[in-house]
Each structure stands twice: as structure tokens, then as C-alpha cells.
Scaffold this active site. Structure first.
Site, mmCIF file in Angstrom:
data_model
loop_
_atom_site.group_PDB
_atom_site.id
_atom_site.type_symbol
_atom_site.label_atom_id
_atom_site.label_comp_id
_atom_site.label_asym_id
_atom_site.label_seq_id
_atom_site.Cartn_x
_atom_site.Cartn_y
_atom_site.Cartn_z
ATOM 1 C CD GLN A 120 -14.852 12.626 2.616
ATOM 2 O OE1 GLN A 120 -14.262 13.567 3.165
ATOM 3 N NE2 GLN A 120 -16.150 12.656 2.377
ATOM 4 C CG ASP A 174 -6.196 -4.046 4.701
ATOM 5 O OD1 ASP A 174 -7.411 -4.044 4.444
ATOM 6 O OD2 ASP A 174 -5.400 -3.213 4.232
ATOM 7 N NE ARG A 218 -12.305 -0.647 -1.674
ATOM 8 C CZ ARG A 218 -11.115 -1.246 -1.778
ATOM 9 N NH1 ARG A 218 -11.016 -2.415 -2.339
ATOM 10 N NH2 ARG A 218 -10.033 -0.660 -1.317
ATOM 11 N N PRO A 219 -16.424 4.231 -2.039
ATOM 12 C CG PRO A 219 -17.389 5.593 -0.400
ATOM 13 C CD PRO A 219 -16.959 4.183 -0.673
ATOM 14 N NE ARG A 243 -5.427 -6.840 -6.846
ATOM 15 C CZ ARG A 243 -6.430 -6.012 -6.676
ATOM 16 N NH1 ARG A 243 -7.644 -6.448 -6.858
ATOM 17 N NH2 ARG A 243 -6.237 -4.770 -6.342
ATOM 18 C CB CYS A 288 -10.039 -6.018 -3.159
ATOM 19 S SG CYS A 288 -8.648 -7.129 -3.272
ATOM 20 C CG ASN A 333 -2.142 -1.031 0.848
ATOM 21 O OD1 ASN A 333 -2.283 -1.497 -0.285
ATOM 22 N ND2 ASN A 333 -2.923 -1.387 1.858
HETATM 23 C C1 EPZ Z 1 -6.837 1.442 1.712
HETATM 24 O O1 EPZ Z 1 -8.005 1.492 0.922
HETATM 25 C C2 EPZ Z 1 -6.188 0.123 1.423
HETATM 26 N N1 EPZ Z 1 -5.907 0.043 -0.001
HETATM 27 C C3 EPZ Z 1 -7.112 -1.020 1.872
HETATM 28 O O2 EPZ Z 1 -6.383 -2.210 1.732
HETATM 29 C C4 EPZ Z 1 -7.500 -0.844 3.333
HETATM 30 O O3 EPZ Z 1 -8.485 -1.787 3.670
HETATM 31 C C5 EPZ Z 1 -8.045 0.556 3.595
HETATM 32 O O4 EPZ Z 1 -7.110 1.543 3.098
HETATM 33 C C6 EPZ Z 1 -8.267 0.830 5.068
HETATM 34 O O5 EPZ Z 1 -7.082 0.653 5.782
HETATM 35 C C7 EPZ Z 1 -4.852 0.654 -0.514
HETATM 36 O O6 EPZ Z 1 -4.076 1.299 0.176
HETATM 37 C C8 EPZ Z 1 -4.633 0.530 -1.977
HETATM 38 P P1 EPZ Z 1 -10.070 4.164 2.873
HETATM 39 P P2 EPZ Z 1 -8.770 2.862 0.729
HETATM 40 O O7 EPZ Z 1 -10.232 5.302 1.943
HETATM 41 O O8 EPZ Z 1 -7.770 3.949 0.751
HETATM 42 C C9 EPZ Z 1 -14.707 5.257 3.410
HETATM 43 C C10 EPZ Z 1 -5.929 -4.352 1.013
HETATM 44 O O9 EPZ Z 1 -6.461 -5.454 1.229
HETATM 45 N N2 EPZ Z 1 -14.443 6.243 2.349
HETATM 46 O O10 EPZ Z 1 -9.172 4.340 4.045
HETATM 47 O O11 EPZ Z 1 -9.612 2.734 -0.477
HETATM 48 C C11 EPZ Z 1 -14.640 3.825 2.868
HETATM 49 O O12 EPZ Z 1 -15.881 3.450 2.314
HETATM 50 C C12 EPZ Z 1 -6.794 -3.150 0.754
HETATM 51 O O13 EPZ Z 1 -4.702 -4.165 0.963
HETATM 52 C C13 EPZ Z 1 -15.434 7.140 2.003
HETATM 53 O O14 EPZ Z 1 -16.540 7.128 2.563
HETATM 54 O O15 EPZ Z 1 -9.642 2.888 2.039
HETATM 55 C C14 EPZ Z 1 -14.264 3.072 4.106
HETATM 56 O O16 EPZ Z 1 -15.403 2.809 4.858
HETATM 57 C C15 EPZ Z 1 -8.227 -3.490 0.700
HETATM 58 N N3 EPZ Z 1 -15.161 8.058 1.032
HETATM 59 C C16 EPZ Z 1 -13.366 4.036 4.890
HETATM 60 O O17 EPZ Z 1 -13.650 5.334 4.353
HETATM 61 C C17 EPZ Z 1 -13.955 8.117 0.400
HETATM 62 O O18 EPZ Z 1 -13.778 8.984 -0.465
HETATM 63 C C18 EPZ Z 1 -11.864 3.807 4.752
HETATM 64 O O19 EPZ Z 1 -11.500 3.732 3.387
HETATM 65 C C19 EPZ Z 1 -12.966 7.204 0.764
HETATM 66 C C20 EPZ Z 1 -13.227 6.274 1.735
#
Ligand code: EPZ
Length: 431
Positions: free
Chosen positions: A127, A307, A123-124, A399, A117, A23
Site C-alpha cells: 500500500q 498492540d 508484513r507487506p 525497542r 518485530c 510509533n
Molecule cells: C503499525 O505497523 C505499528 N508499527 C504496529 O505496532 C501496529 O501493530 C500496526 O501499525 C497496527 O496498528 C509502527 O507504527 C512502527 P499497518 P504497520 O500498516 O504500520 C496490512 C508495535 O508493536 N498491510 O497498519 O506496519 C498488514 O499486513 C508495532 O508497536 C498491507 O496489507 O501496520 C496488516 O494486516 C507492531 N499492506 C494491516 O494492513 C501494506 O502495505 C495493518 O498494518 C501495509 C499493511
């Protein structure tokens, strides 16, 4: 189609080396687009997400030179395009980092909506968009393409994230590095890969402060120069091997890690009766007695990582008593539970909670991985179970995990990667 065939029930013993953090790598590679000069990136994990991002950069015109299997030089001086709308983009979640990198570099970006994934929920990226809009970009999404334009440089401002988002924090950090003026990201995520991206940007000449706290301050610079950077070890890969030893029993030295990044995982394993000893850049994990039931709630760092949730749920199937897991980050991350039930697991999912009744031991079964971490959990389940387990969908696992089969084999596991031609493809060829 490749499958993993696992004959379970063997304890793991020996040493395993942890690769660079997925990541962090998936944000640092797009960040190279913003640099004038050659970026040498070391400790890159050999995983398909990295290969895919390097292919995308190459298609955009970047020169990529492989120095050795973990080190590459990226030179983006010939990249003129601000478009990244290739099919590959839809297969990888982290392709959204190209939005921040291209907006920072060209003031314009057209990228295909990220894929990646699918563990069940939405997965919005609202933000991310909120951040770039506040910095003066107009953003449109049409026909699966995100288009953003500033008509110049992004402008620094204060952005308060409504949810703690790793991706939005890192994406805004990228855009802000070359923006005009100062950007504050408030309610920022604090994961180790956020600090790693900030360190990468700073080593290329950016001015990012406060990464690892919930307020990050970025003073925009006009250019970044080339340099060297070595990616941190993968916290989740390390945690996955820790969980595997906790599940099978045995004693393994997990090498090339930062023990501080693993504290959230180590402390939970200790609660479960597992011995975890921190050394300077390794941890020793040993289990000789039974696993003790526990409750887990996933949270942003430094909380227990989402994760690692499927891997720990899997080993808790073997603990005596009831364990409760609450998913505090994603809306729905329990799709893998159906697969564990095929192995005799007793798990009831109610919304964001999974109630696990320990069943002592699991039995081998044919399983299908639906995402990266679920896939890793099913491999652990297979290692712990009696009899044979076959895991399909290993493309998800590959991946994000470098040479998992080889690493586990060196620890004494009986696991093989078996290629079987897809029947429908074979029929088409044979006629
Ligand atoms: C990162 O995803 C990781 N992926 C994910 O790992 C990990 O599960 C996640 O962070 C949380 O730690 C990568 O780094 C590529 P978030 P990310 O934005 O950045 C909500 C793995 O298995 N949200 O921190 O996409 C979202 O729905 C992967 O290695 C919004 O509402 O996650 C979630 O509930 C899977 N609006 C929460 O925030 C947004 O614009 C956290 O998501 C963005 C997110």
C-alpha cells in the site's frame, strides 16, 4: 544476553509516568529530513528504536544535538544522500518512513527493506508502494533494497488504501507534504500517532488537514522550516501498565497520558471488573475483585488496538470462564501463546481466534519474548504468576518500552534485569 528475572504475585501500587509515543517518534524523526532548519523534538522516548533511527540519520549526515535526555535538535541541511541502506534499517520496521521522507525531499530514495518485530505473519508494504506509484514514482525492489524515483517532485493525487494501514497512511502523508499539488488519502488510518505526525508536519510549515478522520487532505508546500514539537504520550505503553495493574491487582496512577486515547482500553478493562477513572492527564487503575471474562476483537483505531492484544490475553488467563480474542489486524499474532501455556495457561488458537479458558492463576516459568508486545505480555504474566519467571529476548521489549524494569520496581514489583554473558561467546573468548 540480558534477561528479566521476576518474582511474581505482588500487587502494583503507586504512580508511573508514561513516555513519548514510540510509533509517533519513529515517523517524526525521519520527517526531520524534509525540513530546512533545525527541528527541536521534545518528549522523545528513551528506547532503542529511537536510538537506531537517530543513528541512521547521523550516518546520512544529519547534525544531532542532545539538549537533554528527552529533547534533541536535528538539522538535516548537510544531508545530500537519498540512500539509506544500512544494516540498522533491517532491524527496524519504521525505517520505511525514510522512503516517504527521502522521496519528498529528493524525489529519489534507496532504502533497505524494513525489518522489525516478527510476530509470525507477513508484513507487506504494497500500500505504501501503491501510494508512491500513484504519485508518479517508479518503485523497484531488488536484493532487499527498495528504490523509488520521480525525476522531480511527487505529484498529488487521490489514493484509496485497500486496507487501513498506519504505516502507508503516514508514509504517503510524508511524501505528499512536499509534493506538487493536493493529495487525498482515503480509507486512512486514524491512530493518535497519525494526528501527531500531521501536527508535527504542520508546525514545520506543511498543510495537512483531516488527520484523525478517514480522509486526509494534504496541500503540498515547497519547503518546511524548522521549529519545536513535543511528541504525544504513548497510548500502548500506558495501556500496558493498565493491563499490568489489572493483572496483579493494586492501584496505580498512570500519569502524563491523554485519557481519550485510552478509551478503547479503559472500556474493555471496566468490562473485566477493573476500575478506571479518567482525570485531566492521568488515569487511575484499580482492581480489588476478581477479573471477569470477556471477548475482544482488535481493530484499527478507535477500535481495540492489536498492540494491546497479547497483554489482555495474558490477564484473561486469570479470569473465570472462557474469553475469546479475535485478531482483526494481523494474520498471525498469537505466537506468544506457547509461552503462556508453559505457565499453566489454557489457550487454543484457531486461525485468527484464541479461546482462553481461565485457569485462576499462572505459575512462573522460563520464557522467551518473540516480539515487543509479546515481550510486555510475558512480563505481565511473570508479575501475576506465583514463583519465579525469567524472560529472555528483552531486546525486543527495550525497542519500545522506556526503563520498564525501573518503572515496575517503583510500583512495587520484584523484577531485575540480569546480564548473563552468552555461553557460546564466552567459550570463544576462553577458547
Ligand atoms: C503499525 O505497523 C505499528 N508499527 C504496529 O505496532 C501496529 O501493530 C500496526 O501499525 C497496527 O496498528 C509502527 O507504527 C512502527 P499497518 P504497520 O500498516 O504500520 C496490512 C508495535 O508493536 N498491510 O497498519 O506496519 C498488514 O499486513 C508495532 O508497536 C498491507 O496489507 O501496520 C496488516 O494486516 C507492531 N499492506 C494491516 O494492513 C501494506 O502495505 C495493518 O498494518 C501495509 C499493511
Amino acid at each position: 544476553m540480558t534477561k528479566y528475572v521476576i518474582n511474581g504475585g505482588r500487587p502494583l501500587n503507586g504512580e508511573v509516568e508514561i513516555s513519548g509515543a514510540k510509533n509517533a517518534a519513529v515517523a517524526i524523526i525521519p520527517a526531520a529530513l524534509m525540513v530546512d532548519g533545525v527541528c527541536r523534538i521534545e518528549n522523545l522516548p528513551e528506547i532503542s528504536d529511537v536510538t537506531m533511527l537517530l543513528t541512521i540519520l547521523k550516518e546520512m549526515g544529519a547534525d544531532i544535538r542532545v539538549v537533554n535526555k528527552r529533547t534533541i535538535d536535528i538539522d538535516c541541511k548537510r544531508v545530500r544522500t537519498s540512500q539509506a541502506t544500512f544494516d540498522a534499517m533491517r532491524r527496524i520496521r519504521a525505517s520505511y518512513y525514510l522512503l516517504g521522507a527521502l522521496l519528498g525531499r529528493h524525489g529519489r530514495a534507496d532504502i533497505a527493506m524494513p525489518g522489525g518485530c516478527n510476530f509470525g505473519g507477513v508484513r507487506p508494504i504494497d500500500q505504501h508502494i501503491k501510494g508512491f506509484t500513484a504519485m508518479g514514482a517508479s518503485v523497484n525492489i531488488q536484493n532487499g533494497i527498495v528504490s523509488a524515483e520521480t525525476g522531480g517532485r511527487l505529484r498529488g493525487t487521490s489514493i484509496f488504501l485497500d486496507v487501513v494501514s498506519v504505516g502507508a497512511t503516514m508514509n504517503i502523508m510524508l511524501g505528499a507534504a512536499l509534493a506538487e499539488g493536493r493529495t487525498y488519502i482515503e480509507n486512512a488510518a486514524k491512530e493518535p500517532h497519525i494526528v501527531d505526525l500531521a501536527n508535527f508536519l504542520n508546525s514545520m510549515g506543511a498543510d495537512v488537514r483531516g488527520a484523525g478522520t478517514n480522509v486526509i487532505k494534504i496541500n503540498g508546500v515547497t519547503r518546511m522550516k524548522g521549529g519545536f514539537y513535543s511528541i504525544i504520550p504513548d497510548q500502548i505503553e500506558a495501556g500496558t501498565y493498565m493491563a499490568a495493574v489489572a493483572g496483579t491487582g493494586g492501584r496505580v496512577i498512570i500519569k502524563d497520558v491523554i485519557p481519550k486515547h485510552l478509551e478503547c482500553i479503559s472500556s474493555k478493562l471496566r468490562e473485566m471488573g477493573v476500575t478506571v477513572i479518567d482525570l485531566a492527564d492521568s488515569v487511575i487503575v484499580q482492581r480489588t475483585g476478581p477479573l471477569i471474562r470477556t471477548n475482544i476483537k482488535t481493530m484499527p483505531y478507535p477500535g481495540f488496538p492489536t498492540d494491546m492484544q497479547p497483554q489482555l490475553a495474558t490477564i484473561l488467563c486469570q479470569a473465570e470462564g472462557t474469553s475469546i480474542i479475535t485478531e482483526g489486524v494481523w494474520d498471525n499474532r498469537f505466537k506468544y501463546v506457547d509461552e503462556l501455556m508453559k505457565m499453566g495457561g489454557s489457550i487454543q488458537v484457531e486461525g485468527k481466534t484464541a479461546i482462553i479458558e481461565g485457569v485462576g492463576s499462572l505459575t512462573g516459568a522460563p520464557l522467551k519474548a518473540g516480539d515487543l508486545r509479546a515481550g510486555a505480555a510475558l512480563v505481565i504474566a511473570g508479575l501475576c504468576a506465583s514463583g519465579q519467571t525469567i524472560v529472555e529476548g528483552v531486546n525486543y521489549i527495550e525497542r519500545g518500552y522506556e526503563k520498564m524494569v525501573k518503572k515496575l520496581t517503583l510500583l512495587g514489583a520484584d523484577i531485575k534485569s540480569v546480564f548473563q554473558p552468552d555461553e557460546s561467546v564466552a567459550k570463544k573468548i576462553i577458547g
